[in-house]
Every structure is written in C-alpha cells, then in structure tokens.
Design an enzyme around this catalytic site. Structure first.
Site, mmCIF file in Angstrom:
data_model
loop_
_atom_site.group_PDB
_atom_site.id
_atom_site.type_symbol
_atom_site.label_atom_id
_atom_site.label_comp_id
_atom_site.label_asym_id
_atom_site.label_seq_id
_atom_site.Cartn_x
_atom_site.Cartn_y
_atom_site.Cartn_z
ATOM 1 N N ASP A 444 0.824 -1.193 0.000
ATOM 2 C CA ASP A 444 0.000 0.000 0.000
ATOM 3 C C ASP A 444 0.870 1.259 0.000
ATOM 4 O O ASP A 444 1.925 1.303 0.632
ATOM 5 C CB ASP A 444 -0.888 -0.021 1.250
ATOM 6 C CG ASP A 444 -1.769 1.196 1.374
ATOM 7 O OD1 ASP A 444 -2.586 1.415 0.471
ATOM 8 O OD2 ASP A 444 -1.625 1.927 2.373
ATOM 9 N N GLU A 497 1.313 -0.526 -5.187
ATOM 10 C CA GLU A 497 0.370 0.541 -5.477
ATOM 11 C C GLU A 497 1.205 1.821 -5.549
ATOM 12 O O GLU A 497 1.534 2.421 -4.533
ATOM 13 C CB GLU A 497 -0.699 0.659 -4.386
ATOM 14 C CG GLU A 497 -1.727 1.732 -4.721
ATOM 15 C CD GLU A 497 -2.319 2.417 -3.495
ATOM 16 O OE1 GLU A 497 -3.361 3.069 -3.643
ATOM 17 O OE2 GLU A 497 -1.728 2.320 -2.407
#
Length: 779
Positions: A444, A497
């Site tokens: 993330d 990401e």
C-alpha cells in the site's frame, strides 16, 4: 548462619522493590557465591584433611567456601522451599528477608547449579513454580547480529512470545527490542500485571531484552511495561505479538501451541513453476468484514470456516484466479479498514484464529485460487500501545517530524535506514509468506515511501544526502524486500500501489529498478473512470482518456485495478458514476468491463463491482447481495464471469500481456463515434474487440480482420443474457477481401449500443456450451 546481608545486600533489596535493579539476572535465581566457612564446616575439613594448617591468629580473616545461593521475589509469600527438580526432594528453606516477599537461602553444601522449583506458601494456598531466573538467555549471537544489521528475515522466531521447552520445562520465551529503556518487564495474567515481577534480561549491545517464563498458558494476555530513560512507565503491546486482544484492552496474547498441517503441496509446486507475467491473473479484492455478514441485523463477521463455505465457491464460480485480502494484521479502529495496523504479526481476531486463517488459505489453494495480502509498510498509527516512541524514544519512526510524520493520515513513517526496523519489516513480510502461505503481497501507498516531499510543503521535508526528494533509504528497503522475498518463495507475486510515474517499479533490482513483479495502473484507472463518468454526448471530446494508457502500457508490468479506493468517500459505486438511465448505466458498465478485460494488463476488481452494487461501499455492512434478485445485476455478474472464463482460456489475453506485440490497434481515432477496436494476440490466436461507448447502434460498420475466414461473435455484452437489447451479428461474421485498418481482410458488422463485442476466428477458441444462454445469437 549466613547473614541476610551476605545473601542479598540492602541496596539490592531496595532497587528490587523499586523495580529498577539494572542486571536482574545477576541478582535473582541461583548463583555461586563465597561465604565464610562455619565452625562445623571447619571441623569437617580438619577431620578429612590433615594438611590444613591450624589457625594461629584469632584475628585472621575467615576462610571462604563456594556455595549456591537462591534468591527470589514473590509478593505475598509466607514461606519458600527450594525443591530439586530432578528428584522432587526439598533442598532447603529460603529465609524471608523482608515482608515484601524477598527470599534467599543457600542450597546446602552444593556448589554445582541444578534445576529447581520453588514451593511457595501463600496464606490460602501452596504452589510450586519454576523460577524463570535460573535459565540462561535463549538468544543466539548470530540472530542478534543479523537483526541489528537489518538483514534478519525470521526475527519472529526469537522476538515476541515463542513457545520453548528448556530441559523438559515448557514455557514462553519473551523478547523485545527497547534499547533506551531502563527496565522492561513482562506483565500478564499470571503475575497480575505487576511490573516488579518478571523483569527481563538486557542485552546491552543489541538493545534486546528477554526472559523465559515457564508455565505460561497459550492465549494468556500480556504486555511489556517499559521504564523510559526519564523514569516514565509505558505499557506496550508486543511488536512481534502473533495474537492480540480486541480494543480497548489491546493486549498481546500468547499464541496457540497447535501447529497446522498444510495440504497445499500441489499448489505450491504449480505456483513455483508458473511464469505469472504470461499467465492469467484476475484478482477479486475483498474486505472480509463486509463481503457478507450474518446475524439478525447483519452485525456478525463471517468466520474463516464460513468464508471457506461461501467465499471460495463464489470466487471459483466467477472465474477469478486470485483473492486479495485487504489488510488483516490487527488494527484497533474498524474505520481504517486495516490500513492502520498495530499488530503487524497478529491476524485480526475478527475472523478467527491463525490456524483458521491458514485453513482458509489452504482451502483456496486446493480450489486452485491464489491468495494475496494487502500489506502496509508505509506508515503506522500513533496508538499509545503501539510502536510510537516505543521505549520513550523514537525507535521505529524518525525523531524529526519532517521525516517521521505523515501529514495526510496523521501517522508515523518507519525509519527505513535503521537496521532493526528493516529486520522488523522484512521479517513481517517473510512471516505472512512463510507461516501462512500467502501467494504474494500488495504494498500500500508505495509513492508515499519513495518521495521525501510526498504531500508536503517546501518547509515540511528534508532533502536526501544528494539534495534530492527521493527517499534513498526507503528505495533500498523496497529493493531488499523484493529481492529477498522472490529468492525465498518461488512463484510469489509482489505488487506495488504506486500512483506516480516513478521509473522502473517492475524492473529488476539489478537493472536499477525497485524489483516488484507488478504495479497497479493508476493512470488507466483515473483516465478511464473519468471517461466513464461523462455523458455519452461529450465522450467524443475526451476520447484520449480511453486510449492514452496504451502509450505507456508496456513500460511496466501492470495490473488494471478498480479497487476499494474508487468506491468510497463520496465517489459512489461504479454504477453510480455512470450518467443516464438504468439501461444506460448497466450497458455502459458491461462495455467498460469488456474494454478492461481486453486491455493489456492483469485485472483487479473490488467486491461488489461484479454485481453492479448501487451504493457506495460501506465497511460496516454486507454487500447488497439481494440485488441479484434483479435481472440487470444478474446480467453484469454473468458478464464478468464470462469475461474471466474467456481470459483464462485465451492465451491472446495473457500470453503476451507484457509485450507490445500482443496488442494492435485497429482504430483508436474514432472519437466521433466513441468506438475503439483492437486485436489481442499471442501466437496464432487472435481476438478482436470492438467497444462502443455511445447508445447508438452502428450498422454497416466496417472493421479490419487479421486473416480470412469465418469469425464467431464469441461474446456480446448486449445479449439478452447479460441484460442487453440483443443487437448483434447473429453469432457470426464472414471476412471479405477488402483491406481496411491496416488489415488485408475486413467485414461489415453491426455494433450494438454501449456494448463490447469479442470476435474470434472459428476454431481459435472452443465454442460456448450449447445450453449456455449467451450462445443465443444476437440479431
């Protein structure tokens, strides 16, 4: 008799009572000391050794002999007896040195240490305990060296709470890193959360503290009481704790003794031999807390056993290859969705035990489904029981807020340049892949790690050693992470990401890249969703939002992601983003999914999108499964299922997915009609996609074809089966020897409104089954 002063100096007793004796293991437990020889001992020596000279001077210093002294601190005890653990016999009774529970005594004339128990008499009971202070440290110098160096991959095997058996004595070895603490104690259910008991041994060179405590029960609660350099006491959960209590207690818990017997050898072998860049990857992103709930008011989370029965068959039925779980490392605040974890090594209590999680992953593997984990290494929250100022100083975070605080999320940023922090994170990644057999990690917020000025004004950040904005320490960490994980676990997938144009995210570390296997294609997502939200009347003016992604599609190994982030915080569901009436909304969504599955790149869809969820995602309730009572929602679900089936069966869609040779535009410039057409190919297999993003029907529409022959209308999103108007080409198209769009052959076709057509040369793909409604030709 030996005096109490000789058994324990007064200053030591005072420090012990205040819980600030520096080297506790040199005081408590069994130790060899020298004591004056008693008259009785002198007489015995005189009888057995005529060589001993007689005392000629009464003022001569007394002779000293070696003996074993045992010291303990047991609050509330009235008597303590020393018991030989080997034969269970009483060796001595320890003297009570004060009323606070300090006892000490000699073990007779013994001089060689032995294992012992303490028989403790309390006012209402008698207990036998194994004294933890008789055990040496269980840590190895090599483990500590690698931990401090920043290259330790299995720190969880010795840090945290680990079950051990020492000389047949079962217990738990507690170990924690707190280099600037004056004292660290294990406080738990067994010692009534008293920090003066179970004070740990300090390893000054490494800043690590440890203690082996016999008899600790699995699932018991514990924390570390840490006395800071300033004398303040902190109560902290275990950074390496493998199980945690729910809020507001937030205690760590001793993990279960039980091991799990894996049954996924066949899957792991297949995974190790799969080149994922040339294989289909269709990911179903799931928030376990809201995929489906149970209870009268939908208030209960599904446990892993129920998820095995319900989620896995659904994923299998829909044709996804992988499930991606949003973060499941323990987090106190439900509204963070797991993205502010405090227990990085503890699977959340919400869905079941660690072994039940393993059973879920095992069942996925046996069903042929990979399981990916959303992993948060970019930041951590400021919860007082967590990592923040863990020992009173900044250990895991930077001291300077310009480096250590994240302005967007009010969280703290890991100090990636500190060896112990690197070992903590590397070991955590290794832990989920090793202990739970996850098939990869999705990282993330990688962008926030890469840039020192991420979301900061000019005064809020510090440049690197070269004056730049790149976080060199974070870059080195990510490179080490990907290198080490790919080396250790064959066939895994590491996903970033990363929302900027950082070069080389999926390039190898040897080539100067970050070493990820895949990167989310955030540019495609932003552009295509912007296009999707426009009225069809105006889409022709924004045609590039549909086509621009092909300019850079092969610069990285991409995953096309429609994640949870696109359906929260007022953004609305995918269906809600689309203008028009219900017919247009559903038709557009089907056409868009067809474009997505035809576009180069692996696929990721957040739960609810494949049933055309109407409402924005709400983590506090189940998806609206009742929508499947209605035909339009059924149609979208069927369409996604059939796209996944086509994807998994057609090498044209994945065999050259990472190579520009696998994609060929037929027409990317037809902005006036808002139509795109292209070929996906691998080897001799070719698929032709025609996507119409307007509600107009285009008849007598010519499209180029790669070779002569009969073409089957393999998929048509406007079929009645999917909820469409049933406009099409009666199931087949024949080529003509008329060059068009750079092809030697072409055909005149009917393009249905707001729809995606997929044509394939007869024989390229197996025809749909005869009883499949989607095989009914569209007129």
């Amino acid at each position: 008799m030996t005096s109490s002063l000789e058994l324990m100096p007064a200053y030591a007793m005072q420090k012990l009572l205040r819980a600030n004796y520096t080297d506790i293991f040199s005081l408590l437990g069994m130790h060899r000391i020298s004591v004056p020889m008693t008259n009785k001992a002198k007489a015995a020596n005189a009888q057995t050794s005529s060589a001993l000279p007689a005392d000629s001077d009464s003022n001569q210093a007394p002779k000293l002999v070696d003996r074993l002294v045992v010291r303990c601190f047991l609050k509330g005890a009235e008597r303590v007896e020393l018991i030989n653990a080997l034969d269970g016999r009483k060796v001595a009774e320890l003297a009570k040195l004060n009323d606070d529970g300090i006892f000490a005594g000699l073990a007779g004339r013994r001089v060689n240490p032995f294992r012992y128990r303490l028989r403790v008499h309390y006012p209402l009971t008698v207990e036998e305990v194994v004294d933890p202070y008789q055990f040496d440290s269980l840590l190895s110098a090599e483990d500590l060296y690698l931990f401090s160096e920043g290259s330790q991959l299995q720190a969880y095997h010795f840090l945290g709470a680990n079950h051990r058996s020492v000389d047949g004595v079962a217990g738990v070895h507690f170990c924690v890193w707190a280099p600037n603490a004056k004292r660290v104690s294990v406080v738990n259910d067994e010692n009534h959360w008293d920090g003066s008991q179970h004070v740990m041994r300090q390893h000054v060179a490494n800043g690590v503290w440890d203690i082996f405590i016999p008899g600790i029960q699995a699932l018991s609660h514990y924390k570390y009481e840490i006395e800071t350099g300033e004398g303040h006491c902190l109560l902290k959960s275990d950074p390496y704790g493998q199980m945690m209590q729910s809020a507001p207690g937030n205690a760590s818990r001793v993990p279960s003794w039980e091991t799990y017997q894996w049954q996924d050898d066949a899957w792991l072998a297949k995974r190790a031999n799969t080149a994922w860049h040339q294989a289909p990857i269709s990911i179903y992103e799931v928030h376990l807390g809201s995929w489906r709930r149970e209870g009268d008011r939908g208030e209960q989370y599904l446990q892993y056993s129920a998820l095995i029965e319900q989620l896995i068959p659904y994923v299998k039925k829909m044709g996804y290859t992988h499930v991606q779980l949003m973060p499941i490392a323990e987090y106190p605040f439900d509204g963070s969705w797991g993205y502010q974890p405090v227990g990085m090594y503890a699977p959340s209590y919400r869905f079941g035990s660690a072994n039940e999680l393993k059973a879920f992953i095992d069942a996925c593997h046996q069903a042929g489904i990979g399981v990916l984990l959303d992993w948060v290494a970019a930041h951590f929250p400021k919860d007082p029981h967590g990592l923040t100022r863990f020992d009173g100083s900044c250990l895991y975070e930077h001291e300077d807020p310009r480096q250590g605080e994240h302005p967007d999320w009010d969280t703290l940023i890991y100090n990636y340049g500190r060896g112990e922090v690197k070992s903590y994170l590397l070991s955590n990644a290794n832990y989920w892949l090793e202990a739970f057999h996850f098939d990869g990690l999705r990282l993330d917020a990688v962008s926030s790690m890469l840039y020192l000025d991420y979301s900061r004004t000019a005064e809020e950040w510090l440049p690197n050693a070269h004056g730049g904005r790149e976080n060199l320490e974070a870059i080195a960490f990510l490179q080490a992470l990907n290198t080490r994980m790919y080396q250790s676990f064959a066939g895994i997938i590491m996903i970033a990401e990363e929302s900027t144009a950082w070069p080389g995210v999926t390039k190898s570390v040897q080539e100067g890249g970050l070493g990820f296997g895949f990167k989310w294609n955030m540019g495609w997502m932003n552009d295509s969703l912007s296009y999707l939200s426009r009225d069809p009347l105006y889409r022709s003016h924004h045609h590039n939002e549909l086509t621009f992604s092909l300019v850079y599609s092969f610069t990285e190994q991409f995953i096309l992601s429609l994640s949870h982030d696109e359906v929260v915080h007022g953004k609305g569901s995918l269906l809600h983003k689309i203008p028009g009436d219900d017919w247009q909304k559903f038709a557009t969504l089907r056409a868009y999914f067809g474009f997505m599955w035809g576009h180069p790149g692996k696929k990721l869809l957040f739960m609810g999108a494949d049933i055309a969820q109407r409402d924005e995602w709400n983590h506090n309730k189940s998806l609206d499964w009742h929508l499947l009572e209605f035909a339009p929602h059924q149609g979208v679900q069927r369409w996604v299922r059939d796209l996944n089936t086509l994807y998994s069966q057609s090498t044209a869609l994945y065999g050259s997915d990472h190579d520009c040779d696998g994609f060929h535009w037929l027409d990317c410039d037809n902005a006036s009609a808002s139509i795109v057409s292209f070929i996906r190919q691998s080897g001799d297999e070719k698929l032709i996609f025609i996507v119409n993003m307007t509600p107009e029907v285009y008849r007598e529409f010519r499209v180029g074809l790669p070779c002569a022959g009969a073409y089957r209308e393999h998929l048509n999103s406007d079929s009645h089966y999917y909820g469409g108007s049933n406009v099409g080409n009666a199931g087949s198209v024949s080529s003509e020897e008329e060059p068009y769009q750079g092809m030697n052959q072409s055909a005149v076709i009917t393009v249905p409104p707001l729809a995606c057509l997929v044509l394939t040369l007869d024989g390229n793909l197996s025809a749909p089954s005869a009883d499949d409604v989607k095989a009914i030709p569209c007129s």
